[in-house]
Motif scaffolding. Structure first.
Motif, PDB file in Angstrom:
ATOM      1  N   PRO A  13       0.800  -1.238   0.000  1.00 14.96           N
ATOM      2  CA  PRO A  13       0.000   0.000   0.000  1.00 14.96           C
ATOM      3  C   PRO A  13       0.825   1.277   0.000  1.00 14.96           C
ATOM      4  CG  PRO A  13      -0.934  -1.578   1.550  1.00 14.96           C
ATOM      5  CD  PRO A  13       0.365  -2.164   1.068  1.00 14.96           C
ATOM      6  N   LYS A  14       2.051   1.197   0.517  1.00 14.48           N
ATOM      7  CA  LYS A  14       2.828   2.435   0.596  1.00 14.48           C
ATOM      8  C   LYS A  14       3.219   2.966  -0.791  1.00 14.48           C
ATOM      9  CE  LYS A  14       7.419   0.396   1.338  1.00 14.48           C
ATOM     10  NZ  LYS A  14       8.436   0.111   2.363  1.00 14.48           N
ATOM     11  N   LEU A  16       1.074   3.017  -3.365  1.00 12.86           N
ATOM     12  CA  LEU A  16      -0.113   3.515  -4.077  1.00 12.86           C
ATOM     13  C   LEU A  16       0.020   4.992  -4.430  1.00 12.86           C
ATOM     14  CD1 LEU A  16      -2.932   1.741  -2.006  1.00 12.86           C
ATOM     15  CD2 LEU A  16      -2.297   1.256  -4.382  1.00 12.86           C
ATOM     16  N   CYS A  17       0.700   5.730  -3.566  1.00 14.50           N
ATOM     17  CA  CYS A  17       0.851   7.167  -3.817  1.00 14.50           C
ATOM     18  C   CYS A  17       1.645   7.437  -5.088  1.00 14.50           C
ATOM     19  CB  CYS A  17       1.476   7.870  -2.616  1.00 14.50           C
ATOM     20  SG  CYS A  17       3.120   7.297  -2.203  1.00 14.50           S
ATOM     21  N   ARG A  20      -0.808   7.234  -7.967  1.00 17.72           N
ATOM     22  CA  ARG A  20      -1.659   8.429  -7.956  1.00 17.72           C
ATOM     23  C   ARG A  20      -0.913   9.641  -8.504  1.00 17.72           C
ATOM     24  NH1 ARG A  20      -3.041   6.680  -2.571  1.00 17.72           N
ATOM     25  NH2 ARG A  20      -1.933   8.432  -1.655  1.00 17.72           N
ATOM     26  N   ASP A  45      -6.812   4.119  -7.856  1.00 20.14           N
ATOM     27  CA  ASP A  45      -6.310   3.816  -6.514  1.00 20.14           C
ATOM     28  C   ASP A  45      -7.144   2.708  -5.854  1.00 20.14           C
ATOM     29  OD1 ASP A  45      -4.464   4.501  -4.414  1.00 20.14           O
ATOM     30  OD2 ASP A  45      -6.137   5.388  -3.329  1.00 20.14           O
ATOM     31  N   GLU A  46      -8.459   2.811  -5.992  1.00 10.43           N
ATOM     32  CA  GLU A  46      -9.344   1.806  -5.392  1.00 10.43           C
ATOM     33  C   GLU A  46      -9.130   0.435  -6.042  1.00 10.43           C
ATOM     34  OE1 GLU A  46     -11.036   2.215  -2.796  1.00 10.43           O
ATOM     35  OE2 GLU A  46     -11.478   4.341  -2.616  1.00 10.43           O
ATOM     36  N   SER A  49      -5.960  -0.962  -4.697  1.00 12.17           N
ATOM     37  CA  SER A  49      -6.170  -1.373  -3.301  1.00 12.17           C
ATOM     38  C   SER A  49      -6.899  -2.710  -3.239  1.00 12.17           C
ATOM     39  CB  SER A  49      -6.999  -0.315  -2.549  1.00 12.17           C
ATOM     40  OG  SER A  49      -6.304   0.901  -2.467  1.00 12.17           O
ATOM     41  N   ILE A  52      -4.503  -5.517  -3.977  1.00 15.28           N
ATOM     42  CA  ILE A  52      -3.649  -5.820  -2.819  1.00 15.28           C
ATOM     43  C   ILE A  52      -4.437  -6.618  -1.773  1.00 15.28           C
ATOM     44  CG2 ILE A  52      -2.384  -4.800  -0.875  1.00 15.28           C
ATOM     45  CD1 ILE A  52      -1.765  -2.402  -2.764  1.00 15.28           C
ATOM     46  N   LYS A  53      -5.655  -6.173  -1.531  1.00 17.75           N
ATOM     47  CA  LYS A  53      -6.459  -6.751  -0.458  1.00 17.75           C
ATOM     48  C   LYS A  53      -6.993  -8.134  -0.826  1.00 17.75           C
ATOM     49  CE  LYS A  53     -10.028  -5.029   2.704  1.00 17.75           C
ATOM     50  NZ  LYS A  53     -11.002  -3.935   2.916  1.00 17.75           N
ATOM     51  N   GLY A 102     -16.336  -0.027   4.753  1.00 17.34           N
ATOM     52  CA  GLY A 102     -15.979  -1.016   3.739  1.00 17.34           C
ATOM     53  C   GLY A 102     -16.936  -1.118   2.572  1.00 17.34           C
ATOM     54  N   GLY A 105     -15.129   0.945  -2.382  1.00 17.33           N
ATOM     55  CA  GLY A 105     -14.221   1.084  -3.516  1.00 17.33           C
ATOM     56  C   GLY A 105     -14.851   0.676  -4.830  1.00 17.33           C
TER      57      GLY A 105
END
Lengths: 145, 113
Positions: A13-14, A16-17, A20, A45-46, A49, A52-53, A102, A105
């Motif tokens: 997640p770090k 993701l920026c 963006r 971004d979603e 995410s 990743i999740k 939750g 996204g």
């Protein structure tokens, strides 16, 4: 734009920026309206995410490959992962009348993007393709903005 | 990118948590931890100052929804202040703007708590 802009990030997640930031600058170069650019950045971004999740189950060292294209005022993003394949039929956005943490996204993606397509016709992972007209009025339907 | 926090506790049981940075999947767990510890102190009101938050995603929104749930369960107040246009947009798309108590500034949010 004859060549897509490509970026690959680890599924941490770090990072993701980074995606963006690159996308924000690309959309700025193409003079996309500011509010439209923000919404597109949110969707990409979603999507990352979610990979990743759910696709990688929170693992941080797997690849996410992203390509951006802008052609005839249409933005296209392709996001490739090599994780658990998603069942597109089971991806459902959260019901709006449920105020709970939750599930937002996927709702954002479906609400904002013009087209969303999950392709799992491959040995591993998923290719997600999303498109969006950059300017209101340019789209034939003009429903989403 | 990460986030930074600034706490301000008043004598009348109001805590202001100012968040600086981007609220995404990377930073939202840290925000959640900070808020959860505040929930346990059972303050009369928590004001989250978002004026220095340039970006928020669904994980950030979900974290703040937990504050809303704490508020409903505890009957204490949970207010949001200083939403930038970018952050306000995301709340609007989620159709949550009317669900939260939002204020232009933390000073306004302090009134009447």
């Amino acid at each position: 734009m004859r060549q897509p802009v490509k970026i690959a990030i680890p599924s941490d997640p770090k990072y993701l920026c980074l995606t963006r930031s690159v996308l924000q600058q690309l959309l700025s170069l193409h003079e996309a309206p500011e509010d439209m650019a923000r919404k597109i950045v949110l969707c990409v971004d979603e999507a990352c995410s979610n990979i990743i999740k759910y696709g990688y189950g929170g693992r941080c060292e797997d690849p996410i490959e992203i390509s951006f294209e802008i052609e005839n005022d249409t933005f296209t993003v392709k996001i490739r992962d090599y994780g658990k394949q998603c069942d597109a039929g089971k991806i459902k956005p959260r019901k709006l009348d449920e105020v709970k943490p939750g599930g937002l996204g996927t709702f954002f993606i479906n609400e904002i993007m013009d087209t969303v397509h999950y392709c799992t016709k491959r040995e591993k992972g998923t290719l997600l393709t999303m498109t969006k007209k950059l300017r209101q009025g340019a789209a034939a339907s003009g429903i989403k903005n | 990118m990460g986030v930074k926090f600034h706490f301000d506790e008043s004598d009348n049981g109001v805590t202001t948590l100012a968040i600086h940075g981007e609220m995404d999947m990377s930073s939202s767990p840290e925000v959640r931890d900070r808020l959860t510890s505040l929930f346990k102190t059972n303050r009369r009101a928590i004001i989250v100052d978002l004026s220095k938050v340039a970006y928020i995603d669904s994980s950030g929104i979900a974290t703040l929804v937990e504050g809303l749930q704490w508020s409903h369960a505890s009957k204490n107040k949970f207010r949001l202040a200083g939403l930038s246009p970018a952050v306000r947009d995301v709340f609007e798309i989620a159709r949550l703007l009317s669900i939260f108590e939002t204020f232009a500034s933390k000073e306004e949010a302090m009134e009447g708590v």
